[in-house]
Design a protein around this motif. Structure first.
Motif, PDB file in Angstrom:
ATOM      1  N   UNK A   5      -4.526   2.579   9.019  1.00 36.51           N
ATOM      2  CA  UNK A   5      -4.575   1.167   8.625  1.00 36.51           C
ATOM      3  C   UNK A   5      -4.590   1.030   7.098  1.00 36.51           C
ATOM      4  N   UNK A   8      -1.245   2.054   5.610  1.00 32.86           N
ATOM      5  CA  UNK A   8      -0.205   1.077   5.962  1.00 32.86           C
ATOM      6  C   UNK A   8      -0.380  -0.221   5.174  1.00 32.86           C
ATOM      7  N   UNK A   9      -1.617  -0.727   5.115  1.00 31.71           N
ATOM      8  CA  UNK A   9      -1.844  -1.980   4.377  1.00 31.71           C
ATOM      9  C   UNK A   9      -1.489  -1.813   2.901  1.00 31.71           C
ATOM     10  N   UNK A  12       2.289  -1.813   2.531  1.00 33.05           N
ATOM     11  CA  UNK A  12       2.906  -3.134   2.654  1.00 33.05           C
ATOM     12  C   UNK A  12       2.596  -4.023   1.448  1.00 33.05           C
ATOM     13  N   UNK A  13       1.388  -3.903   0.909  1.00 32.66           N
ATOM     14  CA  UNK A  13       1.073  -4.660  -0.318  1.00 32.66           C
ATOM     15  C   UNK A  13       2.008  -4.237  -1.456  1.00 32.66           C
ATOM     16  N   UNK A  15       4.922  -2.829  -1.109  1.00 34.39           N
ATOM     17  CA  UNK A  15       6.281  -3.227  -0.745  1.00 34.39           C
ATOM     18  C   UNK A  15       6.525  -4.688  -1.130  1.00 34.39           C
ATOM     19  N   UNK A  16       5.551  -5.544  -0.839  1.00 37.37           N
ATOM     20  CA  UNK A  16       5.679  -6.962  -1.205  1.00 37.37           C
ATOM     21  C   UNK A  16       5.803  -7.116  -2.730  1.00 37.37           C
ATOM     22  N   UNK A  17       4.974  -6.374  -3.443  1.00 39.83           N
ATOM     23  CA  UNK A  17       5.055  -6.439  -4.906  1.00 39.83           C
ATOM     24  C   UNK A  17       6.424  -5.954  -5.400  1.00 39.83           C
ATOM     25  N   UNK A  19       9.244  -6.149  -3.783  1.00 37.17           N
ATOM     26  CA  UNK A  19      10.245  -7.185  -3.512  1.00 37.17           C
ATOM     27  C   UNK A  19      10.224  -8.259  -4.603  1.00 37.17           C
ATOM     28  N   UNK A  41       3.365   4.632   3.265  1.00 35.84           N
ATOM     29  CA  UNK A  41       3.809   4.410   4.647  1.00 35.84           C
ATOM     30  C   UNK A  41       4.073   5.751   5.328  1.00 35.84           C
ATOM     31  N   UNK A  64       9.471   1.899   9.530  1.00 42.35           N
ATOM     32  CA  UNK A  64       9.112   1.238   8.274  1.00 42.35           C
ATOM     33  C   UNK A  64       9.240   2.219   7.094  1.00 42.35           C
ATOM     34  N   UNK A  68      12.001   1.944   3.933  1.00 47.41           N
ATOM     35  CA  UNK A  68      11.658   1.917   2.503  1.00 47.41           C
ATOM     36  C   UNK A  68      12.353   3.080   1.793  1.00 47.41           C
TER      37      UNK A  68
END
Lengths: 277, 197
Positions: A5, A8-9, A12-13, A15-17, A19, A41, A64, A68
């Motif tokens: 967890x 992964x979290x 993803x944080x 990954x968002x940054x 983007x 990931x 995922x 990436x």
């Protein structure tokens, strides 16, 4: 599971940054964020790799990580996580997505391969895709671009620009590149521009840099020999010699009809056939 | 259909709910605050482009029907240059609204994320589930329409459902959300999963 967890979290944080950073045009920063996201990931996916009963968790994390990795052009890691995902028993739709990812990885590998020293045996995957899309007139040129991992968009590019190709980690295709055509152009002209930019991608990818812009005469900052190469390949993609031959053998010799069949400007089919105005 | 719902809403007191795009920026629903703010900004841009008041009456249709009073922070919308590509704004704005609507409807407090293609794949599920990430989660498939009528929404919904057909056969469930911005509507449908024994 808490490690999974956490990794992964974190992934993803990041990954968002990445983007948002790519959207702002900060390519180097976004690449670094995506790389760090992929590492996290990958750790999340590795932490459940042996638990084959943990579906869909296992395959989604693998998909995922592979997605990436592909975004940053790390085909080795992308392949590894696609294989790991498929090695379990993923749900049908995740399995299909992993298979699509695998094809995209192979296409990117083929597009970036250096065949100057070792000639490929048989048809490369790029040639196979190209043949698939060029067997009928009019050629589905945007379909071909997408199959090669290129996103195709249109935008108001101004009166002097036909189109451009640029690395796009935000909304680019699986190759990481986007083609943009001038929204005010006719469909025929847009098709020619897409073909021209595909040609630049296939032949001059190492010269695209941050952005390669083609003016109305399809001139860019590349030397004229490169532009001639791009034009020749674009013509072959859009108006395959074999297809022209079959149509003419079947009695279609009228230039207007041929231009309509290939959905290209009349002047372009004339140039293709070496007919001077 | 929307006209009928609106008539019904007035005449029959359709249930209503207060929602706010601010929830996306909280950092507590499974996405980072900064990315949530980005989705909220995209949604606000689309609502502003359609000259809606803040809050706006958002008609939620599909499996549930109610009116949501959606607060969207009119003053925080940047100029058009930030969202020069309407397709991009519609796509991300639709995700913002779909998530805000789907959270209460699916009785979920967070979304799960995974990387897919050029963007992020969202899943509705209970993140406190100790059996693992994505266990008992349903995928959220979203599509946005800046200006469109009921026929366009219905066609897009059909298209999206057919795209997610594999989910049904594989046991993964999915929600499909179509968000329309001109007469704001969010149509949310849960795809039934088929049981194969």
């Amino acid at each position: 599971m808490s490690d999974t967890r956490d990794f992964h979290d974190r992934a993803m944080d990041l990954f968002e940054l990445g983007l948002l950073s790519a959207r702002a045009g900060r390519l180097g920063e976004s690449r670094a964020l995506f790389t760090e996201a992929m590492e996290n990931e990958a750790k999340a996916a590795d932490s459940v790799a042996e638990d084959y009963s943990l579906e869909p968790t296992r395959s989604i994390l693998c998909r995922s990580a592979a997605s990436i990795a592909l975004r940053i052009g790390d085909t080795g890691q992308a392949k590894r996580y696609v294989a790991a995902g498929l090695a379990g028993s993923p749900p049908e739709d995740i399995k299909e997505e992993l298979s699509v990812l695998y094809e995209q990885v192979l296409v990117l590998e083929a597009a970036t391969a250096d065949y100057r020293l070792t000639a490929p045996r048989g048809l490369t995957i790029i040639e196979q895709i190209s043949r698939r899309f060029r067997s009928n007139a009019p050629v589905n040129i945007t379909g071909l671009a997408r199959a090669l991992g290129l996103a195709v968009r249109q935008a108001a590019l101004g009166p002097d620009i036909s189109g451009e190709i640029f690395p796009d980690l935000y909304r680019g295709g699986s190759s990481g590149y986007t083609i943009r055509v001038n929204a005010s152009d006719s469909t025929e002209q847009k098709r020619l521009t897409v073909a021209h930019e595909i040609a630049h991608f296939l032949r001059h990818r190492d010269r695209i840099g941050n952005r390669l812009i083609d003016d109305r005469m399809y001139r860019s900052r590349l030397e004229s020999t490169k532009e001639r190469e791009a034009e020749e390949l674009a013509f072959e993609l859009l108006m395959p010699r074999a297809l022209i031959g079959s149509l003419r053998s079947a009695g279609t010799n009228d230039l207007v009809t041929l231009a309509a069949r290939f959905n290209v400007p009349l002047a372009v089919i004339k140039r293709r056939l070496g007919i001077k105005d | 259909m929307l006209a009928l719902i609106r008539l019904t809403a007035g005449a029959m007191n359709l249930p209503s709910l207060t929602l706010g795009l601010d929830r996306l920026k909280s950092g507590s629903i499974g996405m980072s605050a900064v990315y949530g703010a980005f989705l909220a900004e995209a949604a606000s841009h689309c609502l502003k482009a359609n000259r809606h008041p803040d809050p706006v009456a958002l008609y939620v249709t599909g499996d549930d029907c109610f009116v949501a009073h959606l607060g969207w922070c009119d003053s925080a919308v940047p100029d058009d240059a930030t969202w020069a590509d309407p397709q991009e704004a519609t796509e991300y704005g639709a995700y913002g609204i779909a998530i805000v609507v789907a959270l209460p409807l699916t009785k979920t407090s967070r979304v799960e994320r995974s990387a897919r293609g050029p963007g992020i794949d969202y899943w509705m599920g209970d993140s406190r589930d100790q059996t693992g990430i994505f266990q008992r989660s349903a995928r959220l498939e979203v599509s946005g329409i800046l200006k469109g009528d009921n026929a366009k929404i219905a066609a897009r919904l059909k298209e999206k459902i057919s795209q997610t057909n594999r989910s049904a056969s594989s046991g993964l469930s999915a929600y499909v959300a179509i968000v329309e911005f001109s007469a704001p509507e969010a149509r949310l449908v849960r795809k039934a999963t088929e049981l194969s024994l």
